[in-house]
Design a protein around this motif. Structure first.
Motif, PDB file in Angstrom:
ATOM      1  N   PHE A 192       4.143   7.215  -7.550  1.00 29.16           N
ATOM      2  CA  PHE A 192       4.767   7.550  -8.828  1.00 29.16           C
ATOM      3  C   PHE A 192       3.918   8.504  -9.664  1.00 29.16           C
ATOM      4  N   GLU A 193       2.589   8.431  -9.530  1.00 28.14           N
ATOM      5  CA  GLU A 193       1.748   9.282 -10.371  1.00 28.14           C
ATOM      6  C   GLU A 193       2.001  10.768 -10.146  1.00 28.14           C
ATOM      7  N   ASN A 194       2.548  11.133  -8.994  1.00 26.64           N
ATOM      8  CA  ASN A 194       2.830  12.545  -8.713  1.00 26.64           C
ATOM      9  C   ASN A 194       4.022  13.084  -9.499  1.00 26.64           C
ATOM     10  N   PHE A 195       4.817  12.197 -10.059  1.00 27.22           N
ATOM     11  CA  PHE A 195       5.989  12.661 -10.794  1.00 27.22           C
ATOM     12  C   PHE A 195       5.612  13.311 -12.123  1.00 27.22           C
ATOM     13  N   LYS A 196       4.509  12.904 -12.695  1.00 26.22           N
ATOM     14  CA  LYS A 196       4.068  13.527 -13.937  1.00 26.22           C
ATOM     15  C   LYS A 196       3.657  14.973 -13.728  1.00 26.22           C
ATOM     16  N   THR A 197       3.005  15.237 -12.611  1.00 31.34           N
ATOM     17  CA  THR A 197       2.456  16.564 -12.353  1.00 31.34           C
ATOM     18  C   THR A 197       3.431  17.479 -11.634  1.00 31.34           C
ATOM     19  N   GLY A 198       4.446  16.900 -11.011  1.00 27.86           N
ATOM     20  CA  GLY A 198       5.364  17.709 -10.216  1.00 27.86           C
ATOM     21  C   GLY A 198       4.737  18.216  -8.939  1.00 27.86           C
TER      22      GLY A 198
ATOM     23  N   ALA B 183       0.831  -1.205   0.000  1.00 25.45           N
ATOM     24  CA  ALA B 183       0.000   0.000   0.000  1.00 25.45           C
ATOM     25  C   ALA B 183       0.861   1.248   0.000  1.00 25.45           C
ATOM     26  N   VAL B 184       1.744   1.339  -0.996  1.00 24.55           N
ATOM     27  CA  VAL B 184       2.699   2.445  -1.054  1.00 24.55           C
ATOM     28  C   VAL B 184       1.988   3.789  -1.098  1.00 24.55           C
ATOM     29  N   THR B 185       0.938   3.869  -1.891  1.00 25.40           N
ATOM     30  CA  THR B 185       0.258   5.147  -2.044  1.00 25.40           C
ATOM     31  C   THR B 185      -0.275   5.640  -0.721  1.00 25.40           C
TER      32      THR B 185
END
Length: 281
Positions: A94-100, A15-17
Motif C-alpha cells: 500500500f505504501e507505493n500508492f502514495k508515491t505512484g 508477508a504481503v510486502t
C-alpha cells in the motif's frame, strides 16, 4: 460487499510486502508488450487494463473463491469493458500508492485500493472523480469499556491503524500513539487477538465485518469520525485519456443504476451519501 465473504476470505496474505514483488514480476514482466485500447488509451500490457491494488481490503477488493472481486474491481471492470480490454489485477504494497511508484515505472495502468483523495497524494498521481464517500469508524472490543475515541488515553487502551492510511494519519494528528498493521486483515486480527483494544478503520470495512455474528457479539463501533473522505482511482500524472475513461465509467454507473446495484451487492443497504457528485479536479 456480500456480507458472507467477510467470514470466508479465501486466502490470508502473509508477508504481503515481500510477496508483492513476486506477484508483480509475474504479472508485469519486462517481456510483456504494451498496447493501445479503444479510444487511443495506451496500456502497459496489450489487451489488459492492469490495476495495482493491495489485498485484502473487502468490500473493495479481496480474493473470493480464487478470484479478486469487490466494489472497486467491479467499477474498473466497466472501464475495461468500454476500452475493450480485460482487467488484470496486481497485488502491491500500500505504501507505493502514495508515491505512484508502480504507475510511474509502467508496471500498472491505474491503482484502485479504496484510496482517499488527498492533496499530498495529488502531488504524485492524478485522481479520478470521487466514486465513494467514506467515514472512519472506531471499532472496539465490547469488554474494553471504550465508548468514544477520547476514552483511549483516559483508560490507557491501545489503538491500532493500518499503515500509510488516513486512519493512521488521523491517529498521529491526535497523538494517540497507534500501533501500525500492514493490512486491514492484520489490523482486525490485532483487535481480535487483544494486541490492541480499538482500531481506526474505514467504516465500509467495519460495516461488512460486523455482519459476521461472532464479530458482532465481541466487537462494536464506539465512534464515527466524519473526516470528509472520498475515494478515487489514480493514474500516472498526465495520463488524461485513461483518466477520462475512468471518469466516464463512474458517471455511467451512477446514471444507469449500476452504481447502486454494486453498492448493495458489495457493501450493504444503499446510502445516497456514499455516492459523491463532486469532481476531484
Amino acid at each position: 460487499m456480500n456480507p458472507t465473504v467477510f467470514g470466508r476470505r479465501a486466502r490470508t496474505l502473509a508477508a504481503v510486502t515481500a510477496a508483492a514483488g513476486l506477484v508483480l514480476a509475474a504479472g508485469c514482466s519486462s517481456g510483456d508488450k504494451k498496447g493501445t485500447a479503444a479510444g487511443g488509451v495506451e496500456v502497459v500490457k496489450a489487451g489488459k487494463l492492469t490495476t495495482c491494488t493491495h489485498l485484502p481490503y473487502p468490500p473493495f477488493q479481496s480474493e473470493i473463491d480464487g478470484k479478486v472481486q469487490g466494489f472497486d474491481v467491479s467499477l474498473v471492470d466497466i472501464a475495461a469493458k468500454n476500452l475493450k480490454v480485460e482487467q488484470d489485477i496486481v497485488d502491491t504494497p500500500f505504501e507505493n500508492f502514495k508515491t505512484g511508484a508502480f504507475l510511474n515505472s509502467g508496471q500498472c495502468d491505474l491503482a484502485a485500493a479504496g484510496m482517499t483523495i488527498t492533496e499530498e497524494r495529488k502531488k504524485n498521481v492524478d485522481f479520478s472523480d470521487p466514486y465513494f464517500s467514506a467515514t472512519q469508524a472506531v471499532l472496539v472490543d465490547r469488554k474494553s469499556g471504550i465508548t468514544s475515541l477520547d476514552d483511549l488515553k483516559s483508560k490507557g487502551k491501545k489503538l491500532g491503524a493500518q499503515v500509510q492510511t488516513t486512519g493512521e494519519e488521523y491517529a498521529a494528528k491526535r497523538k494517540l500513539g497507534a500501533t501500525s498493521f500492514e493490512s486491514s486483515d492484520a489490523l482486525l486480527n490485532g483487535l481480535r487477538t487483544g494486541q490492541v483494544q480499538a482500531v481506526i478503520i474505514d467504516y465500509p470495512v467495519v460495516q461488512g465485518w460486523l455482519k459476521n455474528k461472532d464479530n458482532a457479539e465481541a466487537f462494536k463501533i464506539a465512534d464515527n469520525l466524519d473526516t470528509g473522505e472520498q475515494y478515487g482511482f489514480t493514474v500516472k500524472k498526465g495520463n488524461t485519456k485513461l483518466l477520462a475513461a475512468l471518469n466516464k465509467a463512474i458517471r455511467d454507473a451512477k446514471a444507469d443504476g449500476t452504481y447502486k446495484k454494486l453498492y448493495e451487492k458489495w457493501i450493504g443497504p444503499y446510502e445516497a451519501a456514499a455516492e459523491p457528485s463532486a469532481s476531484a479536479s
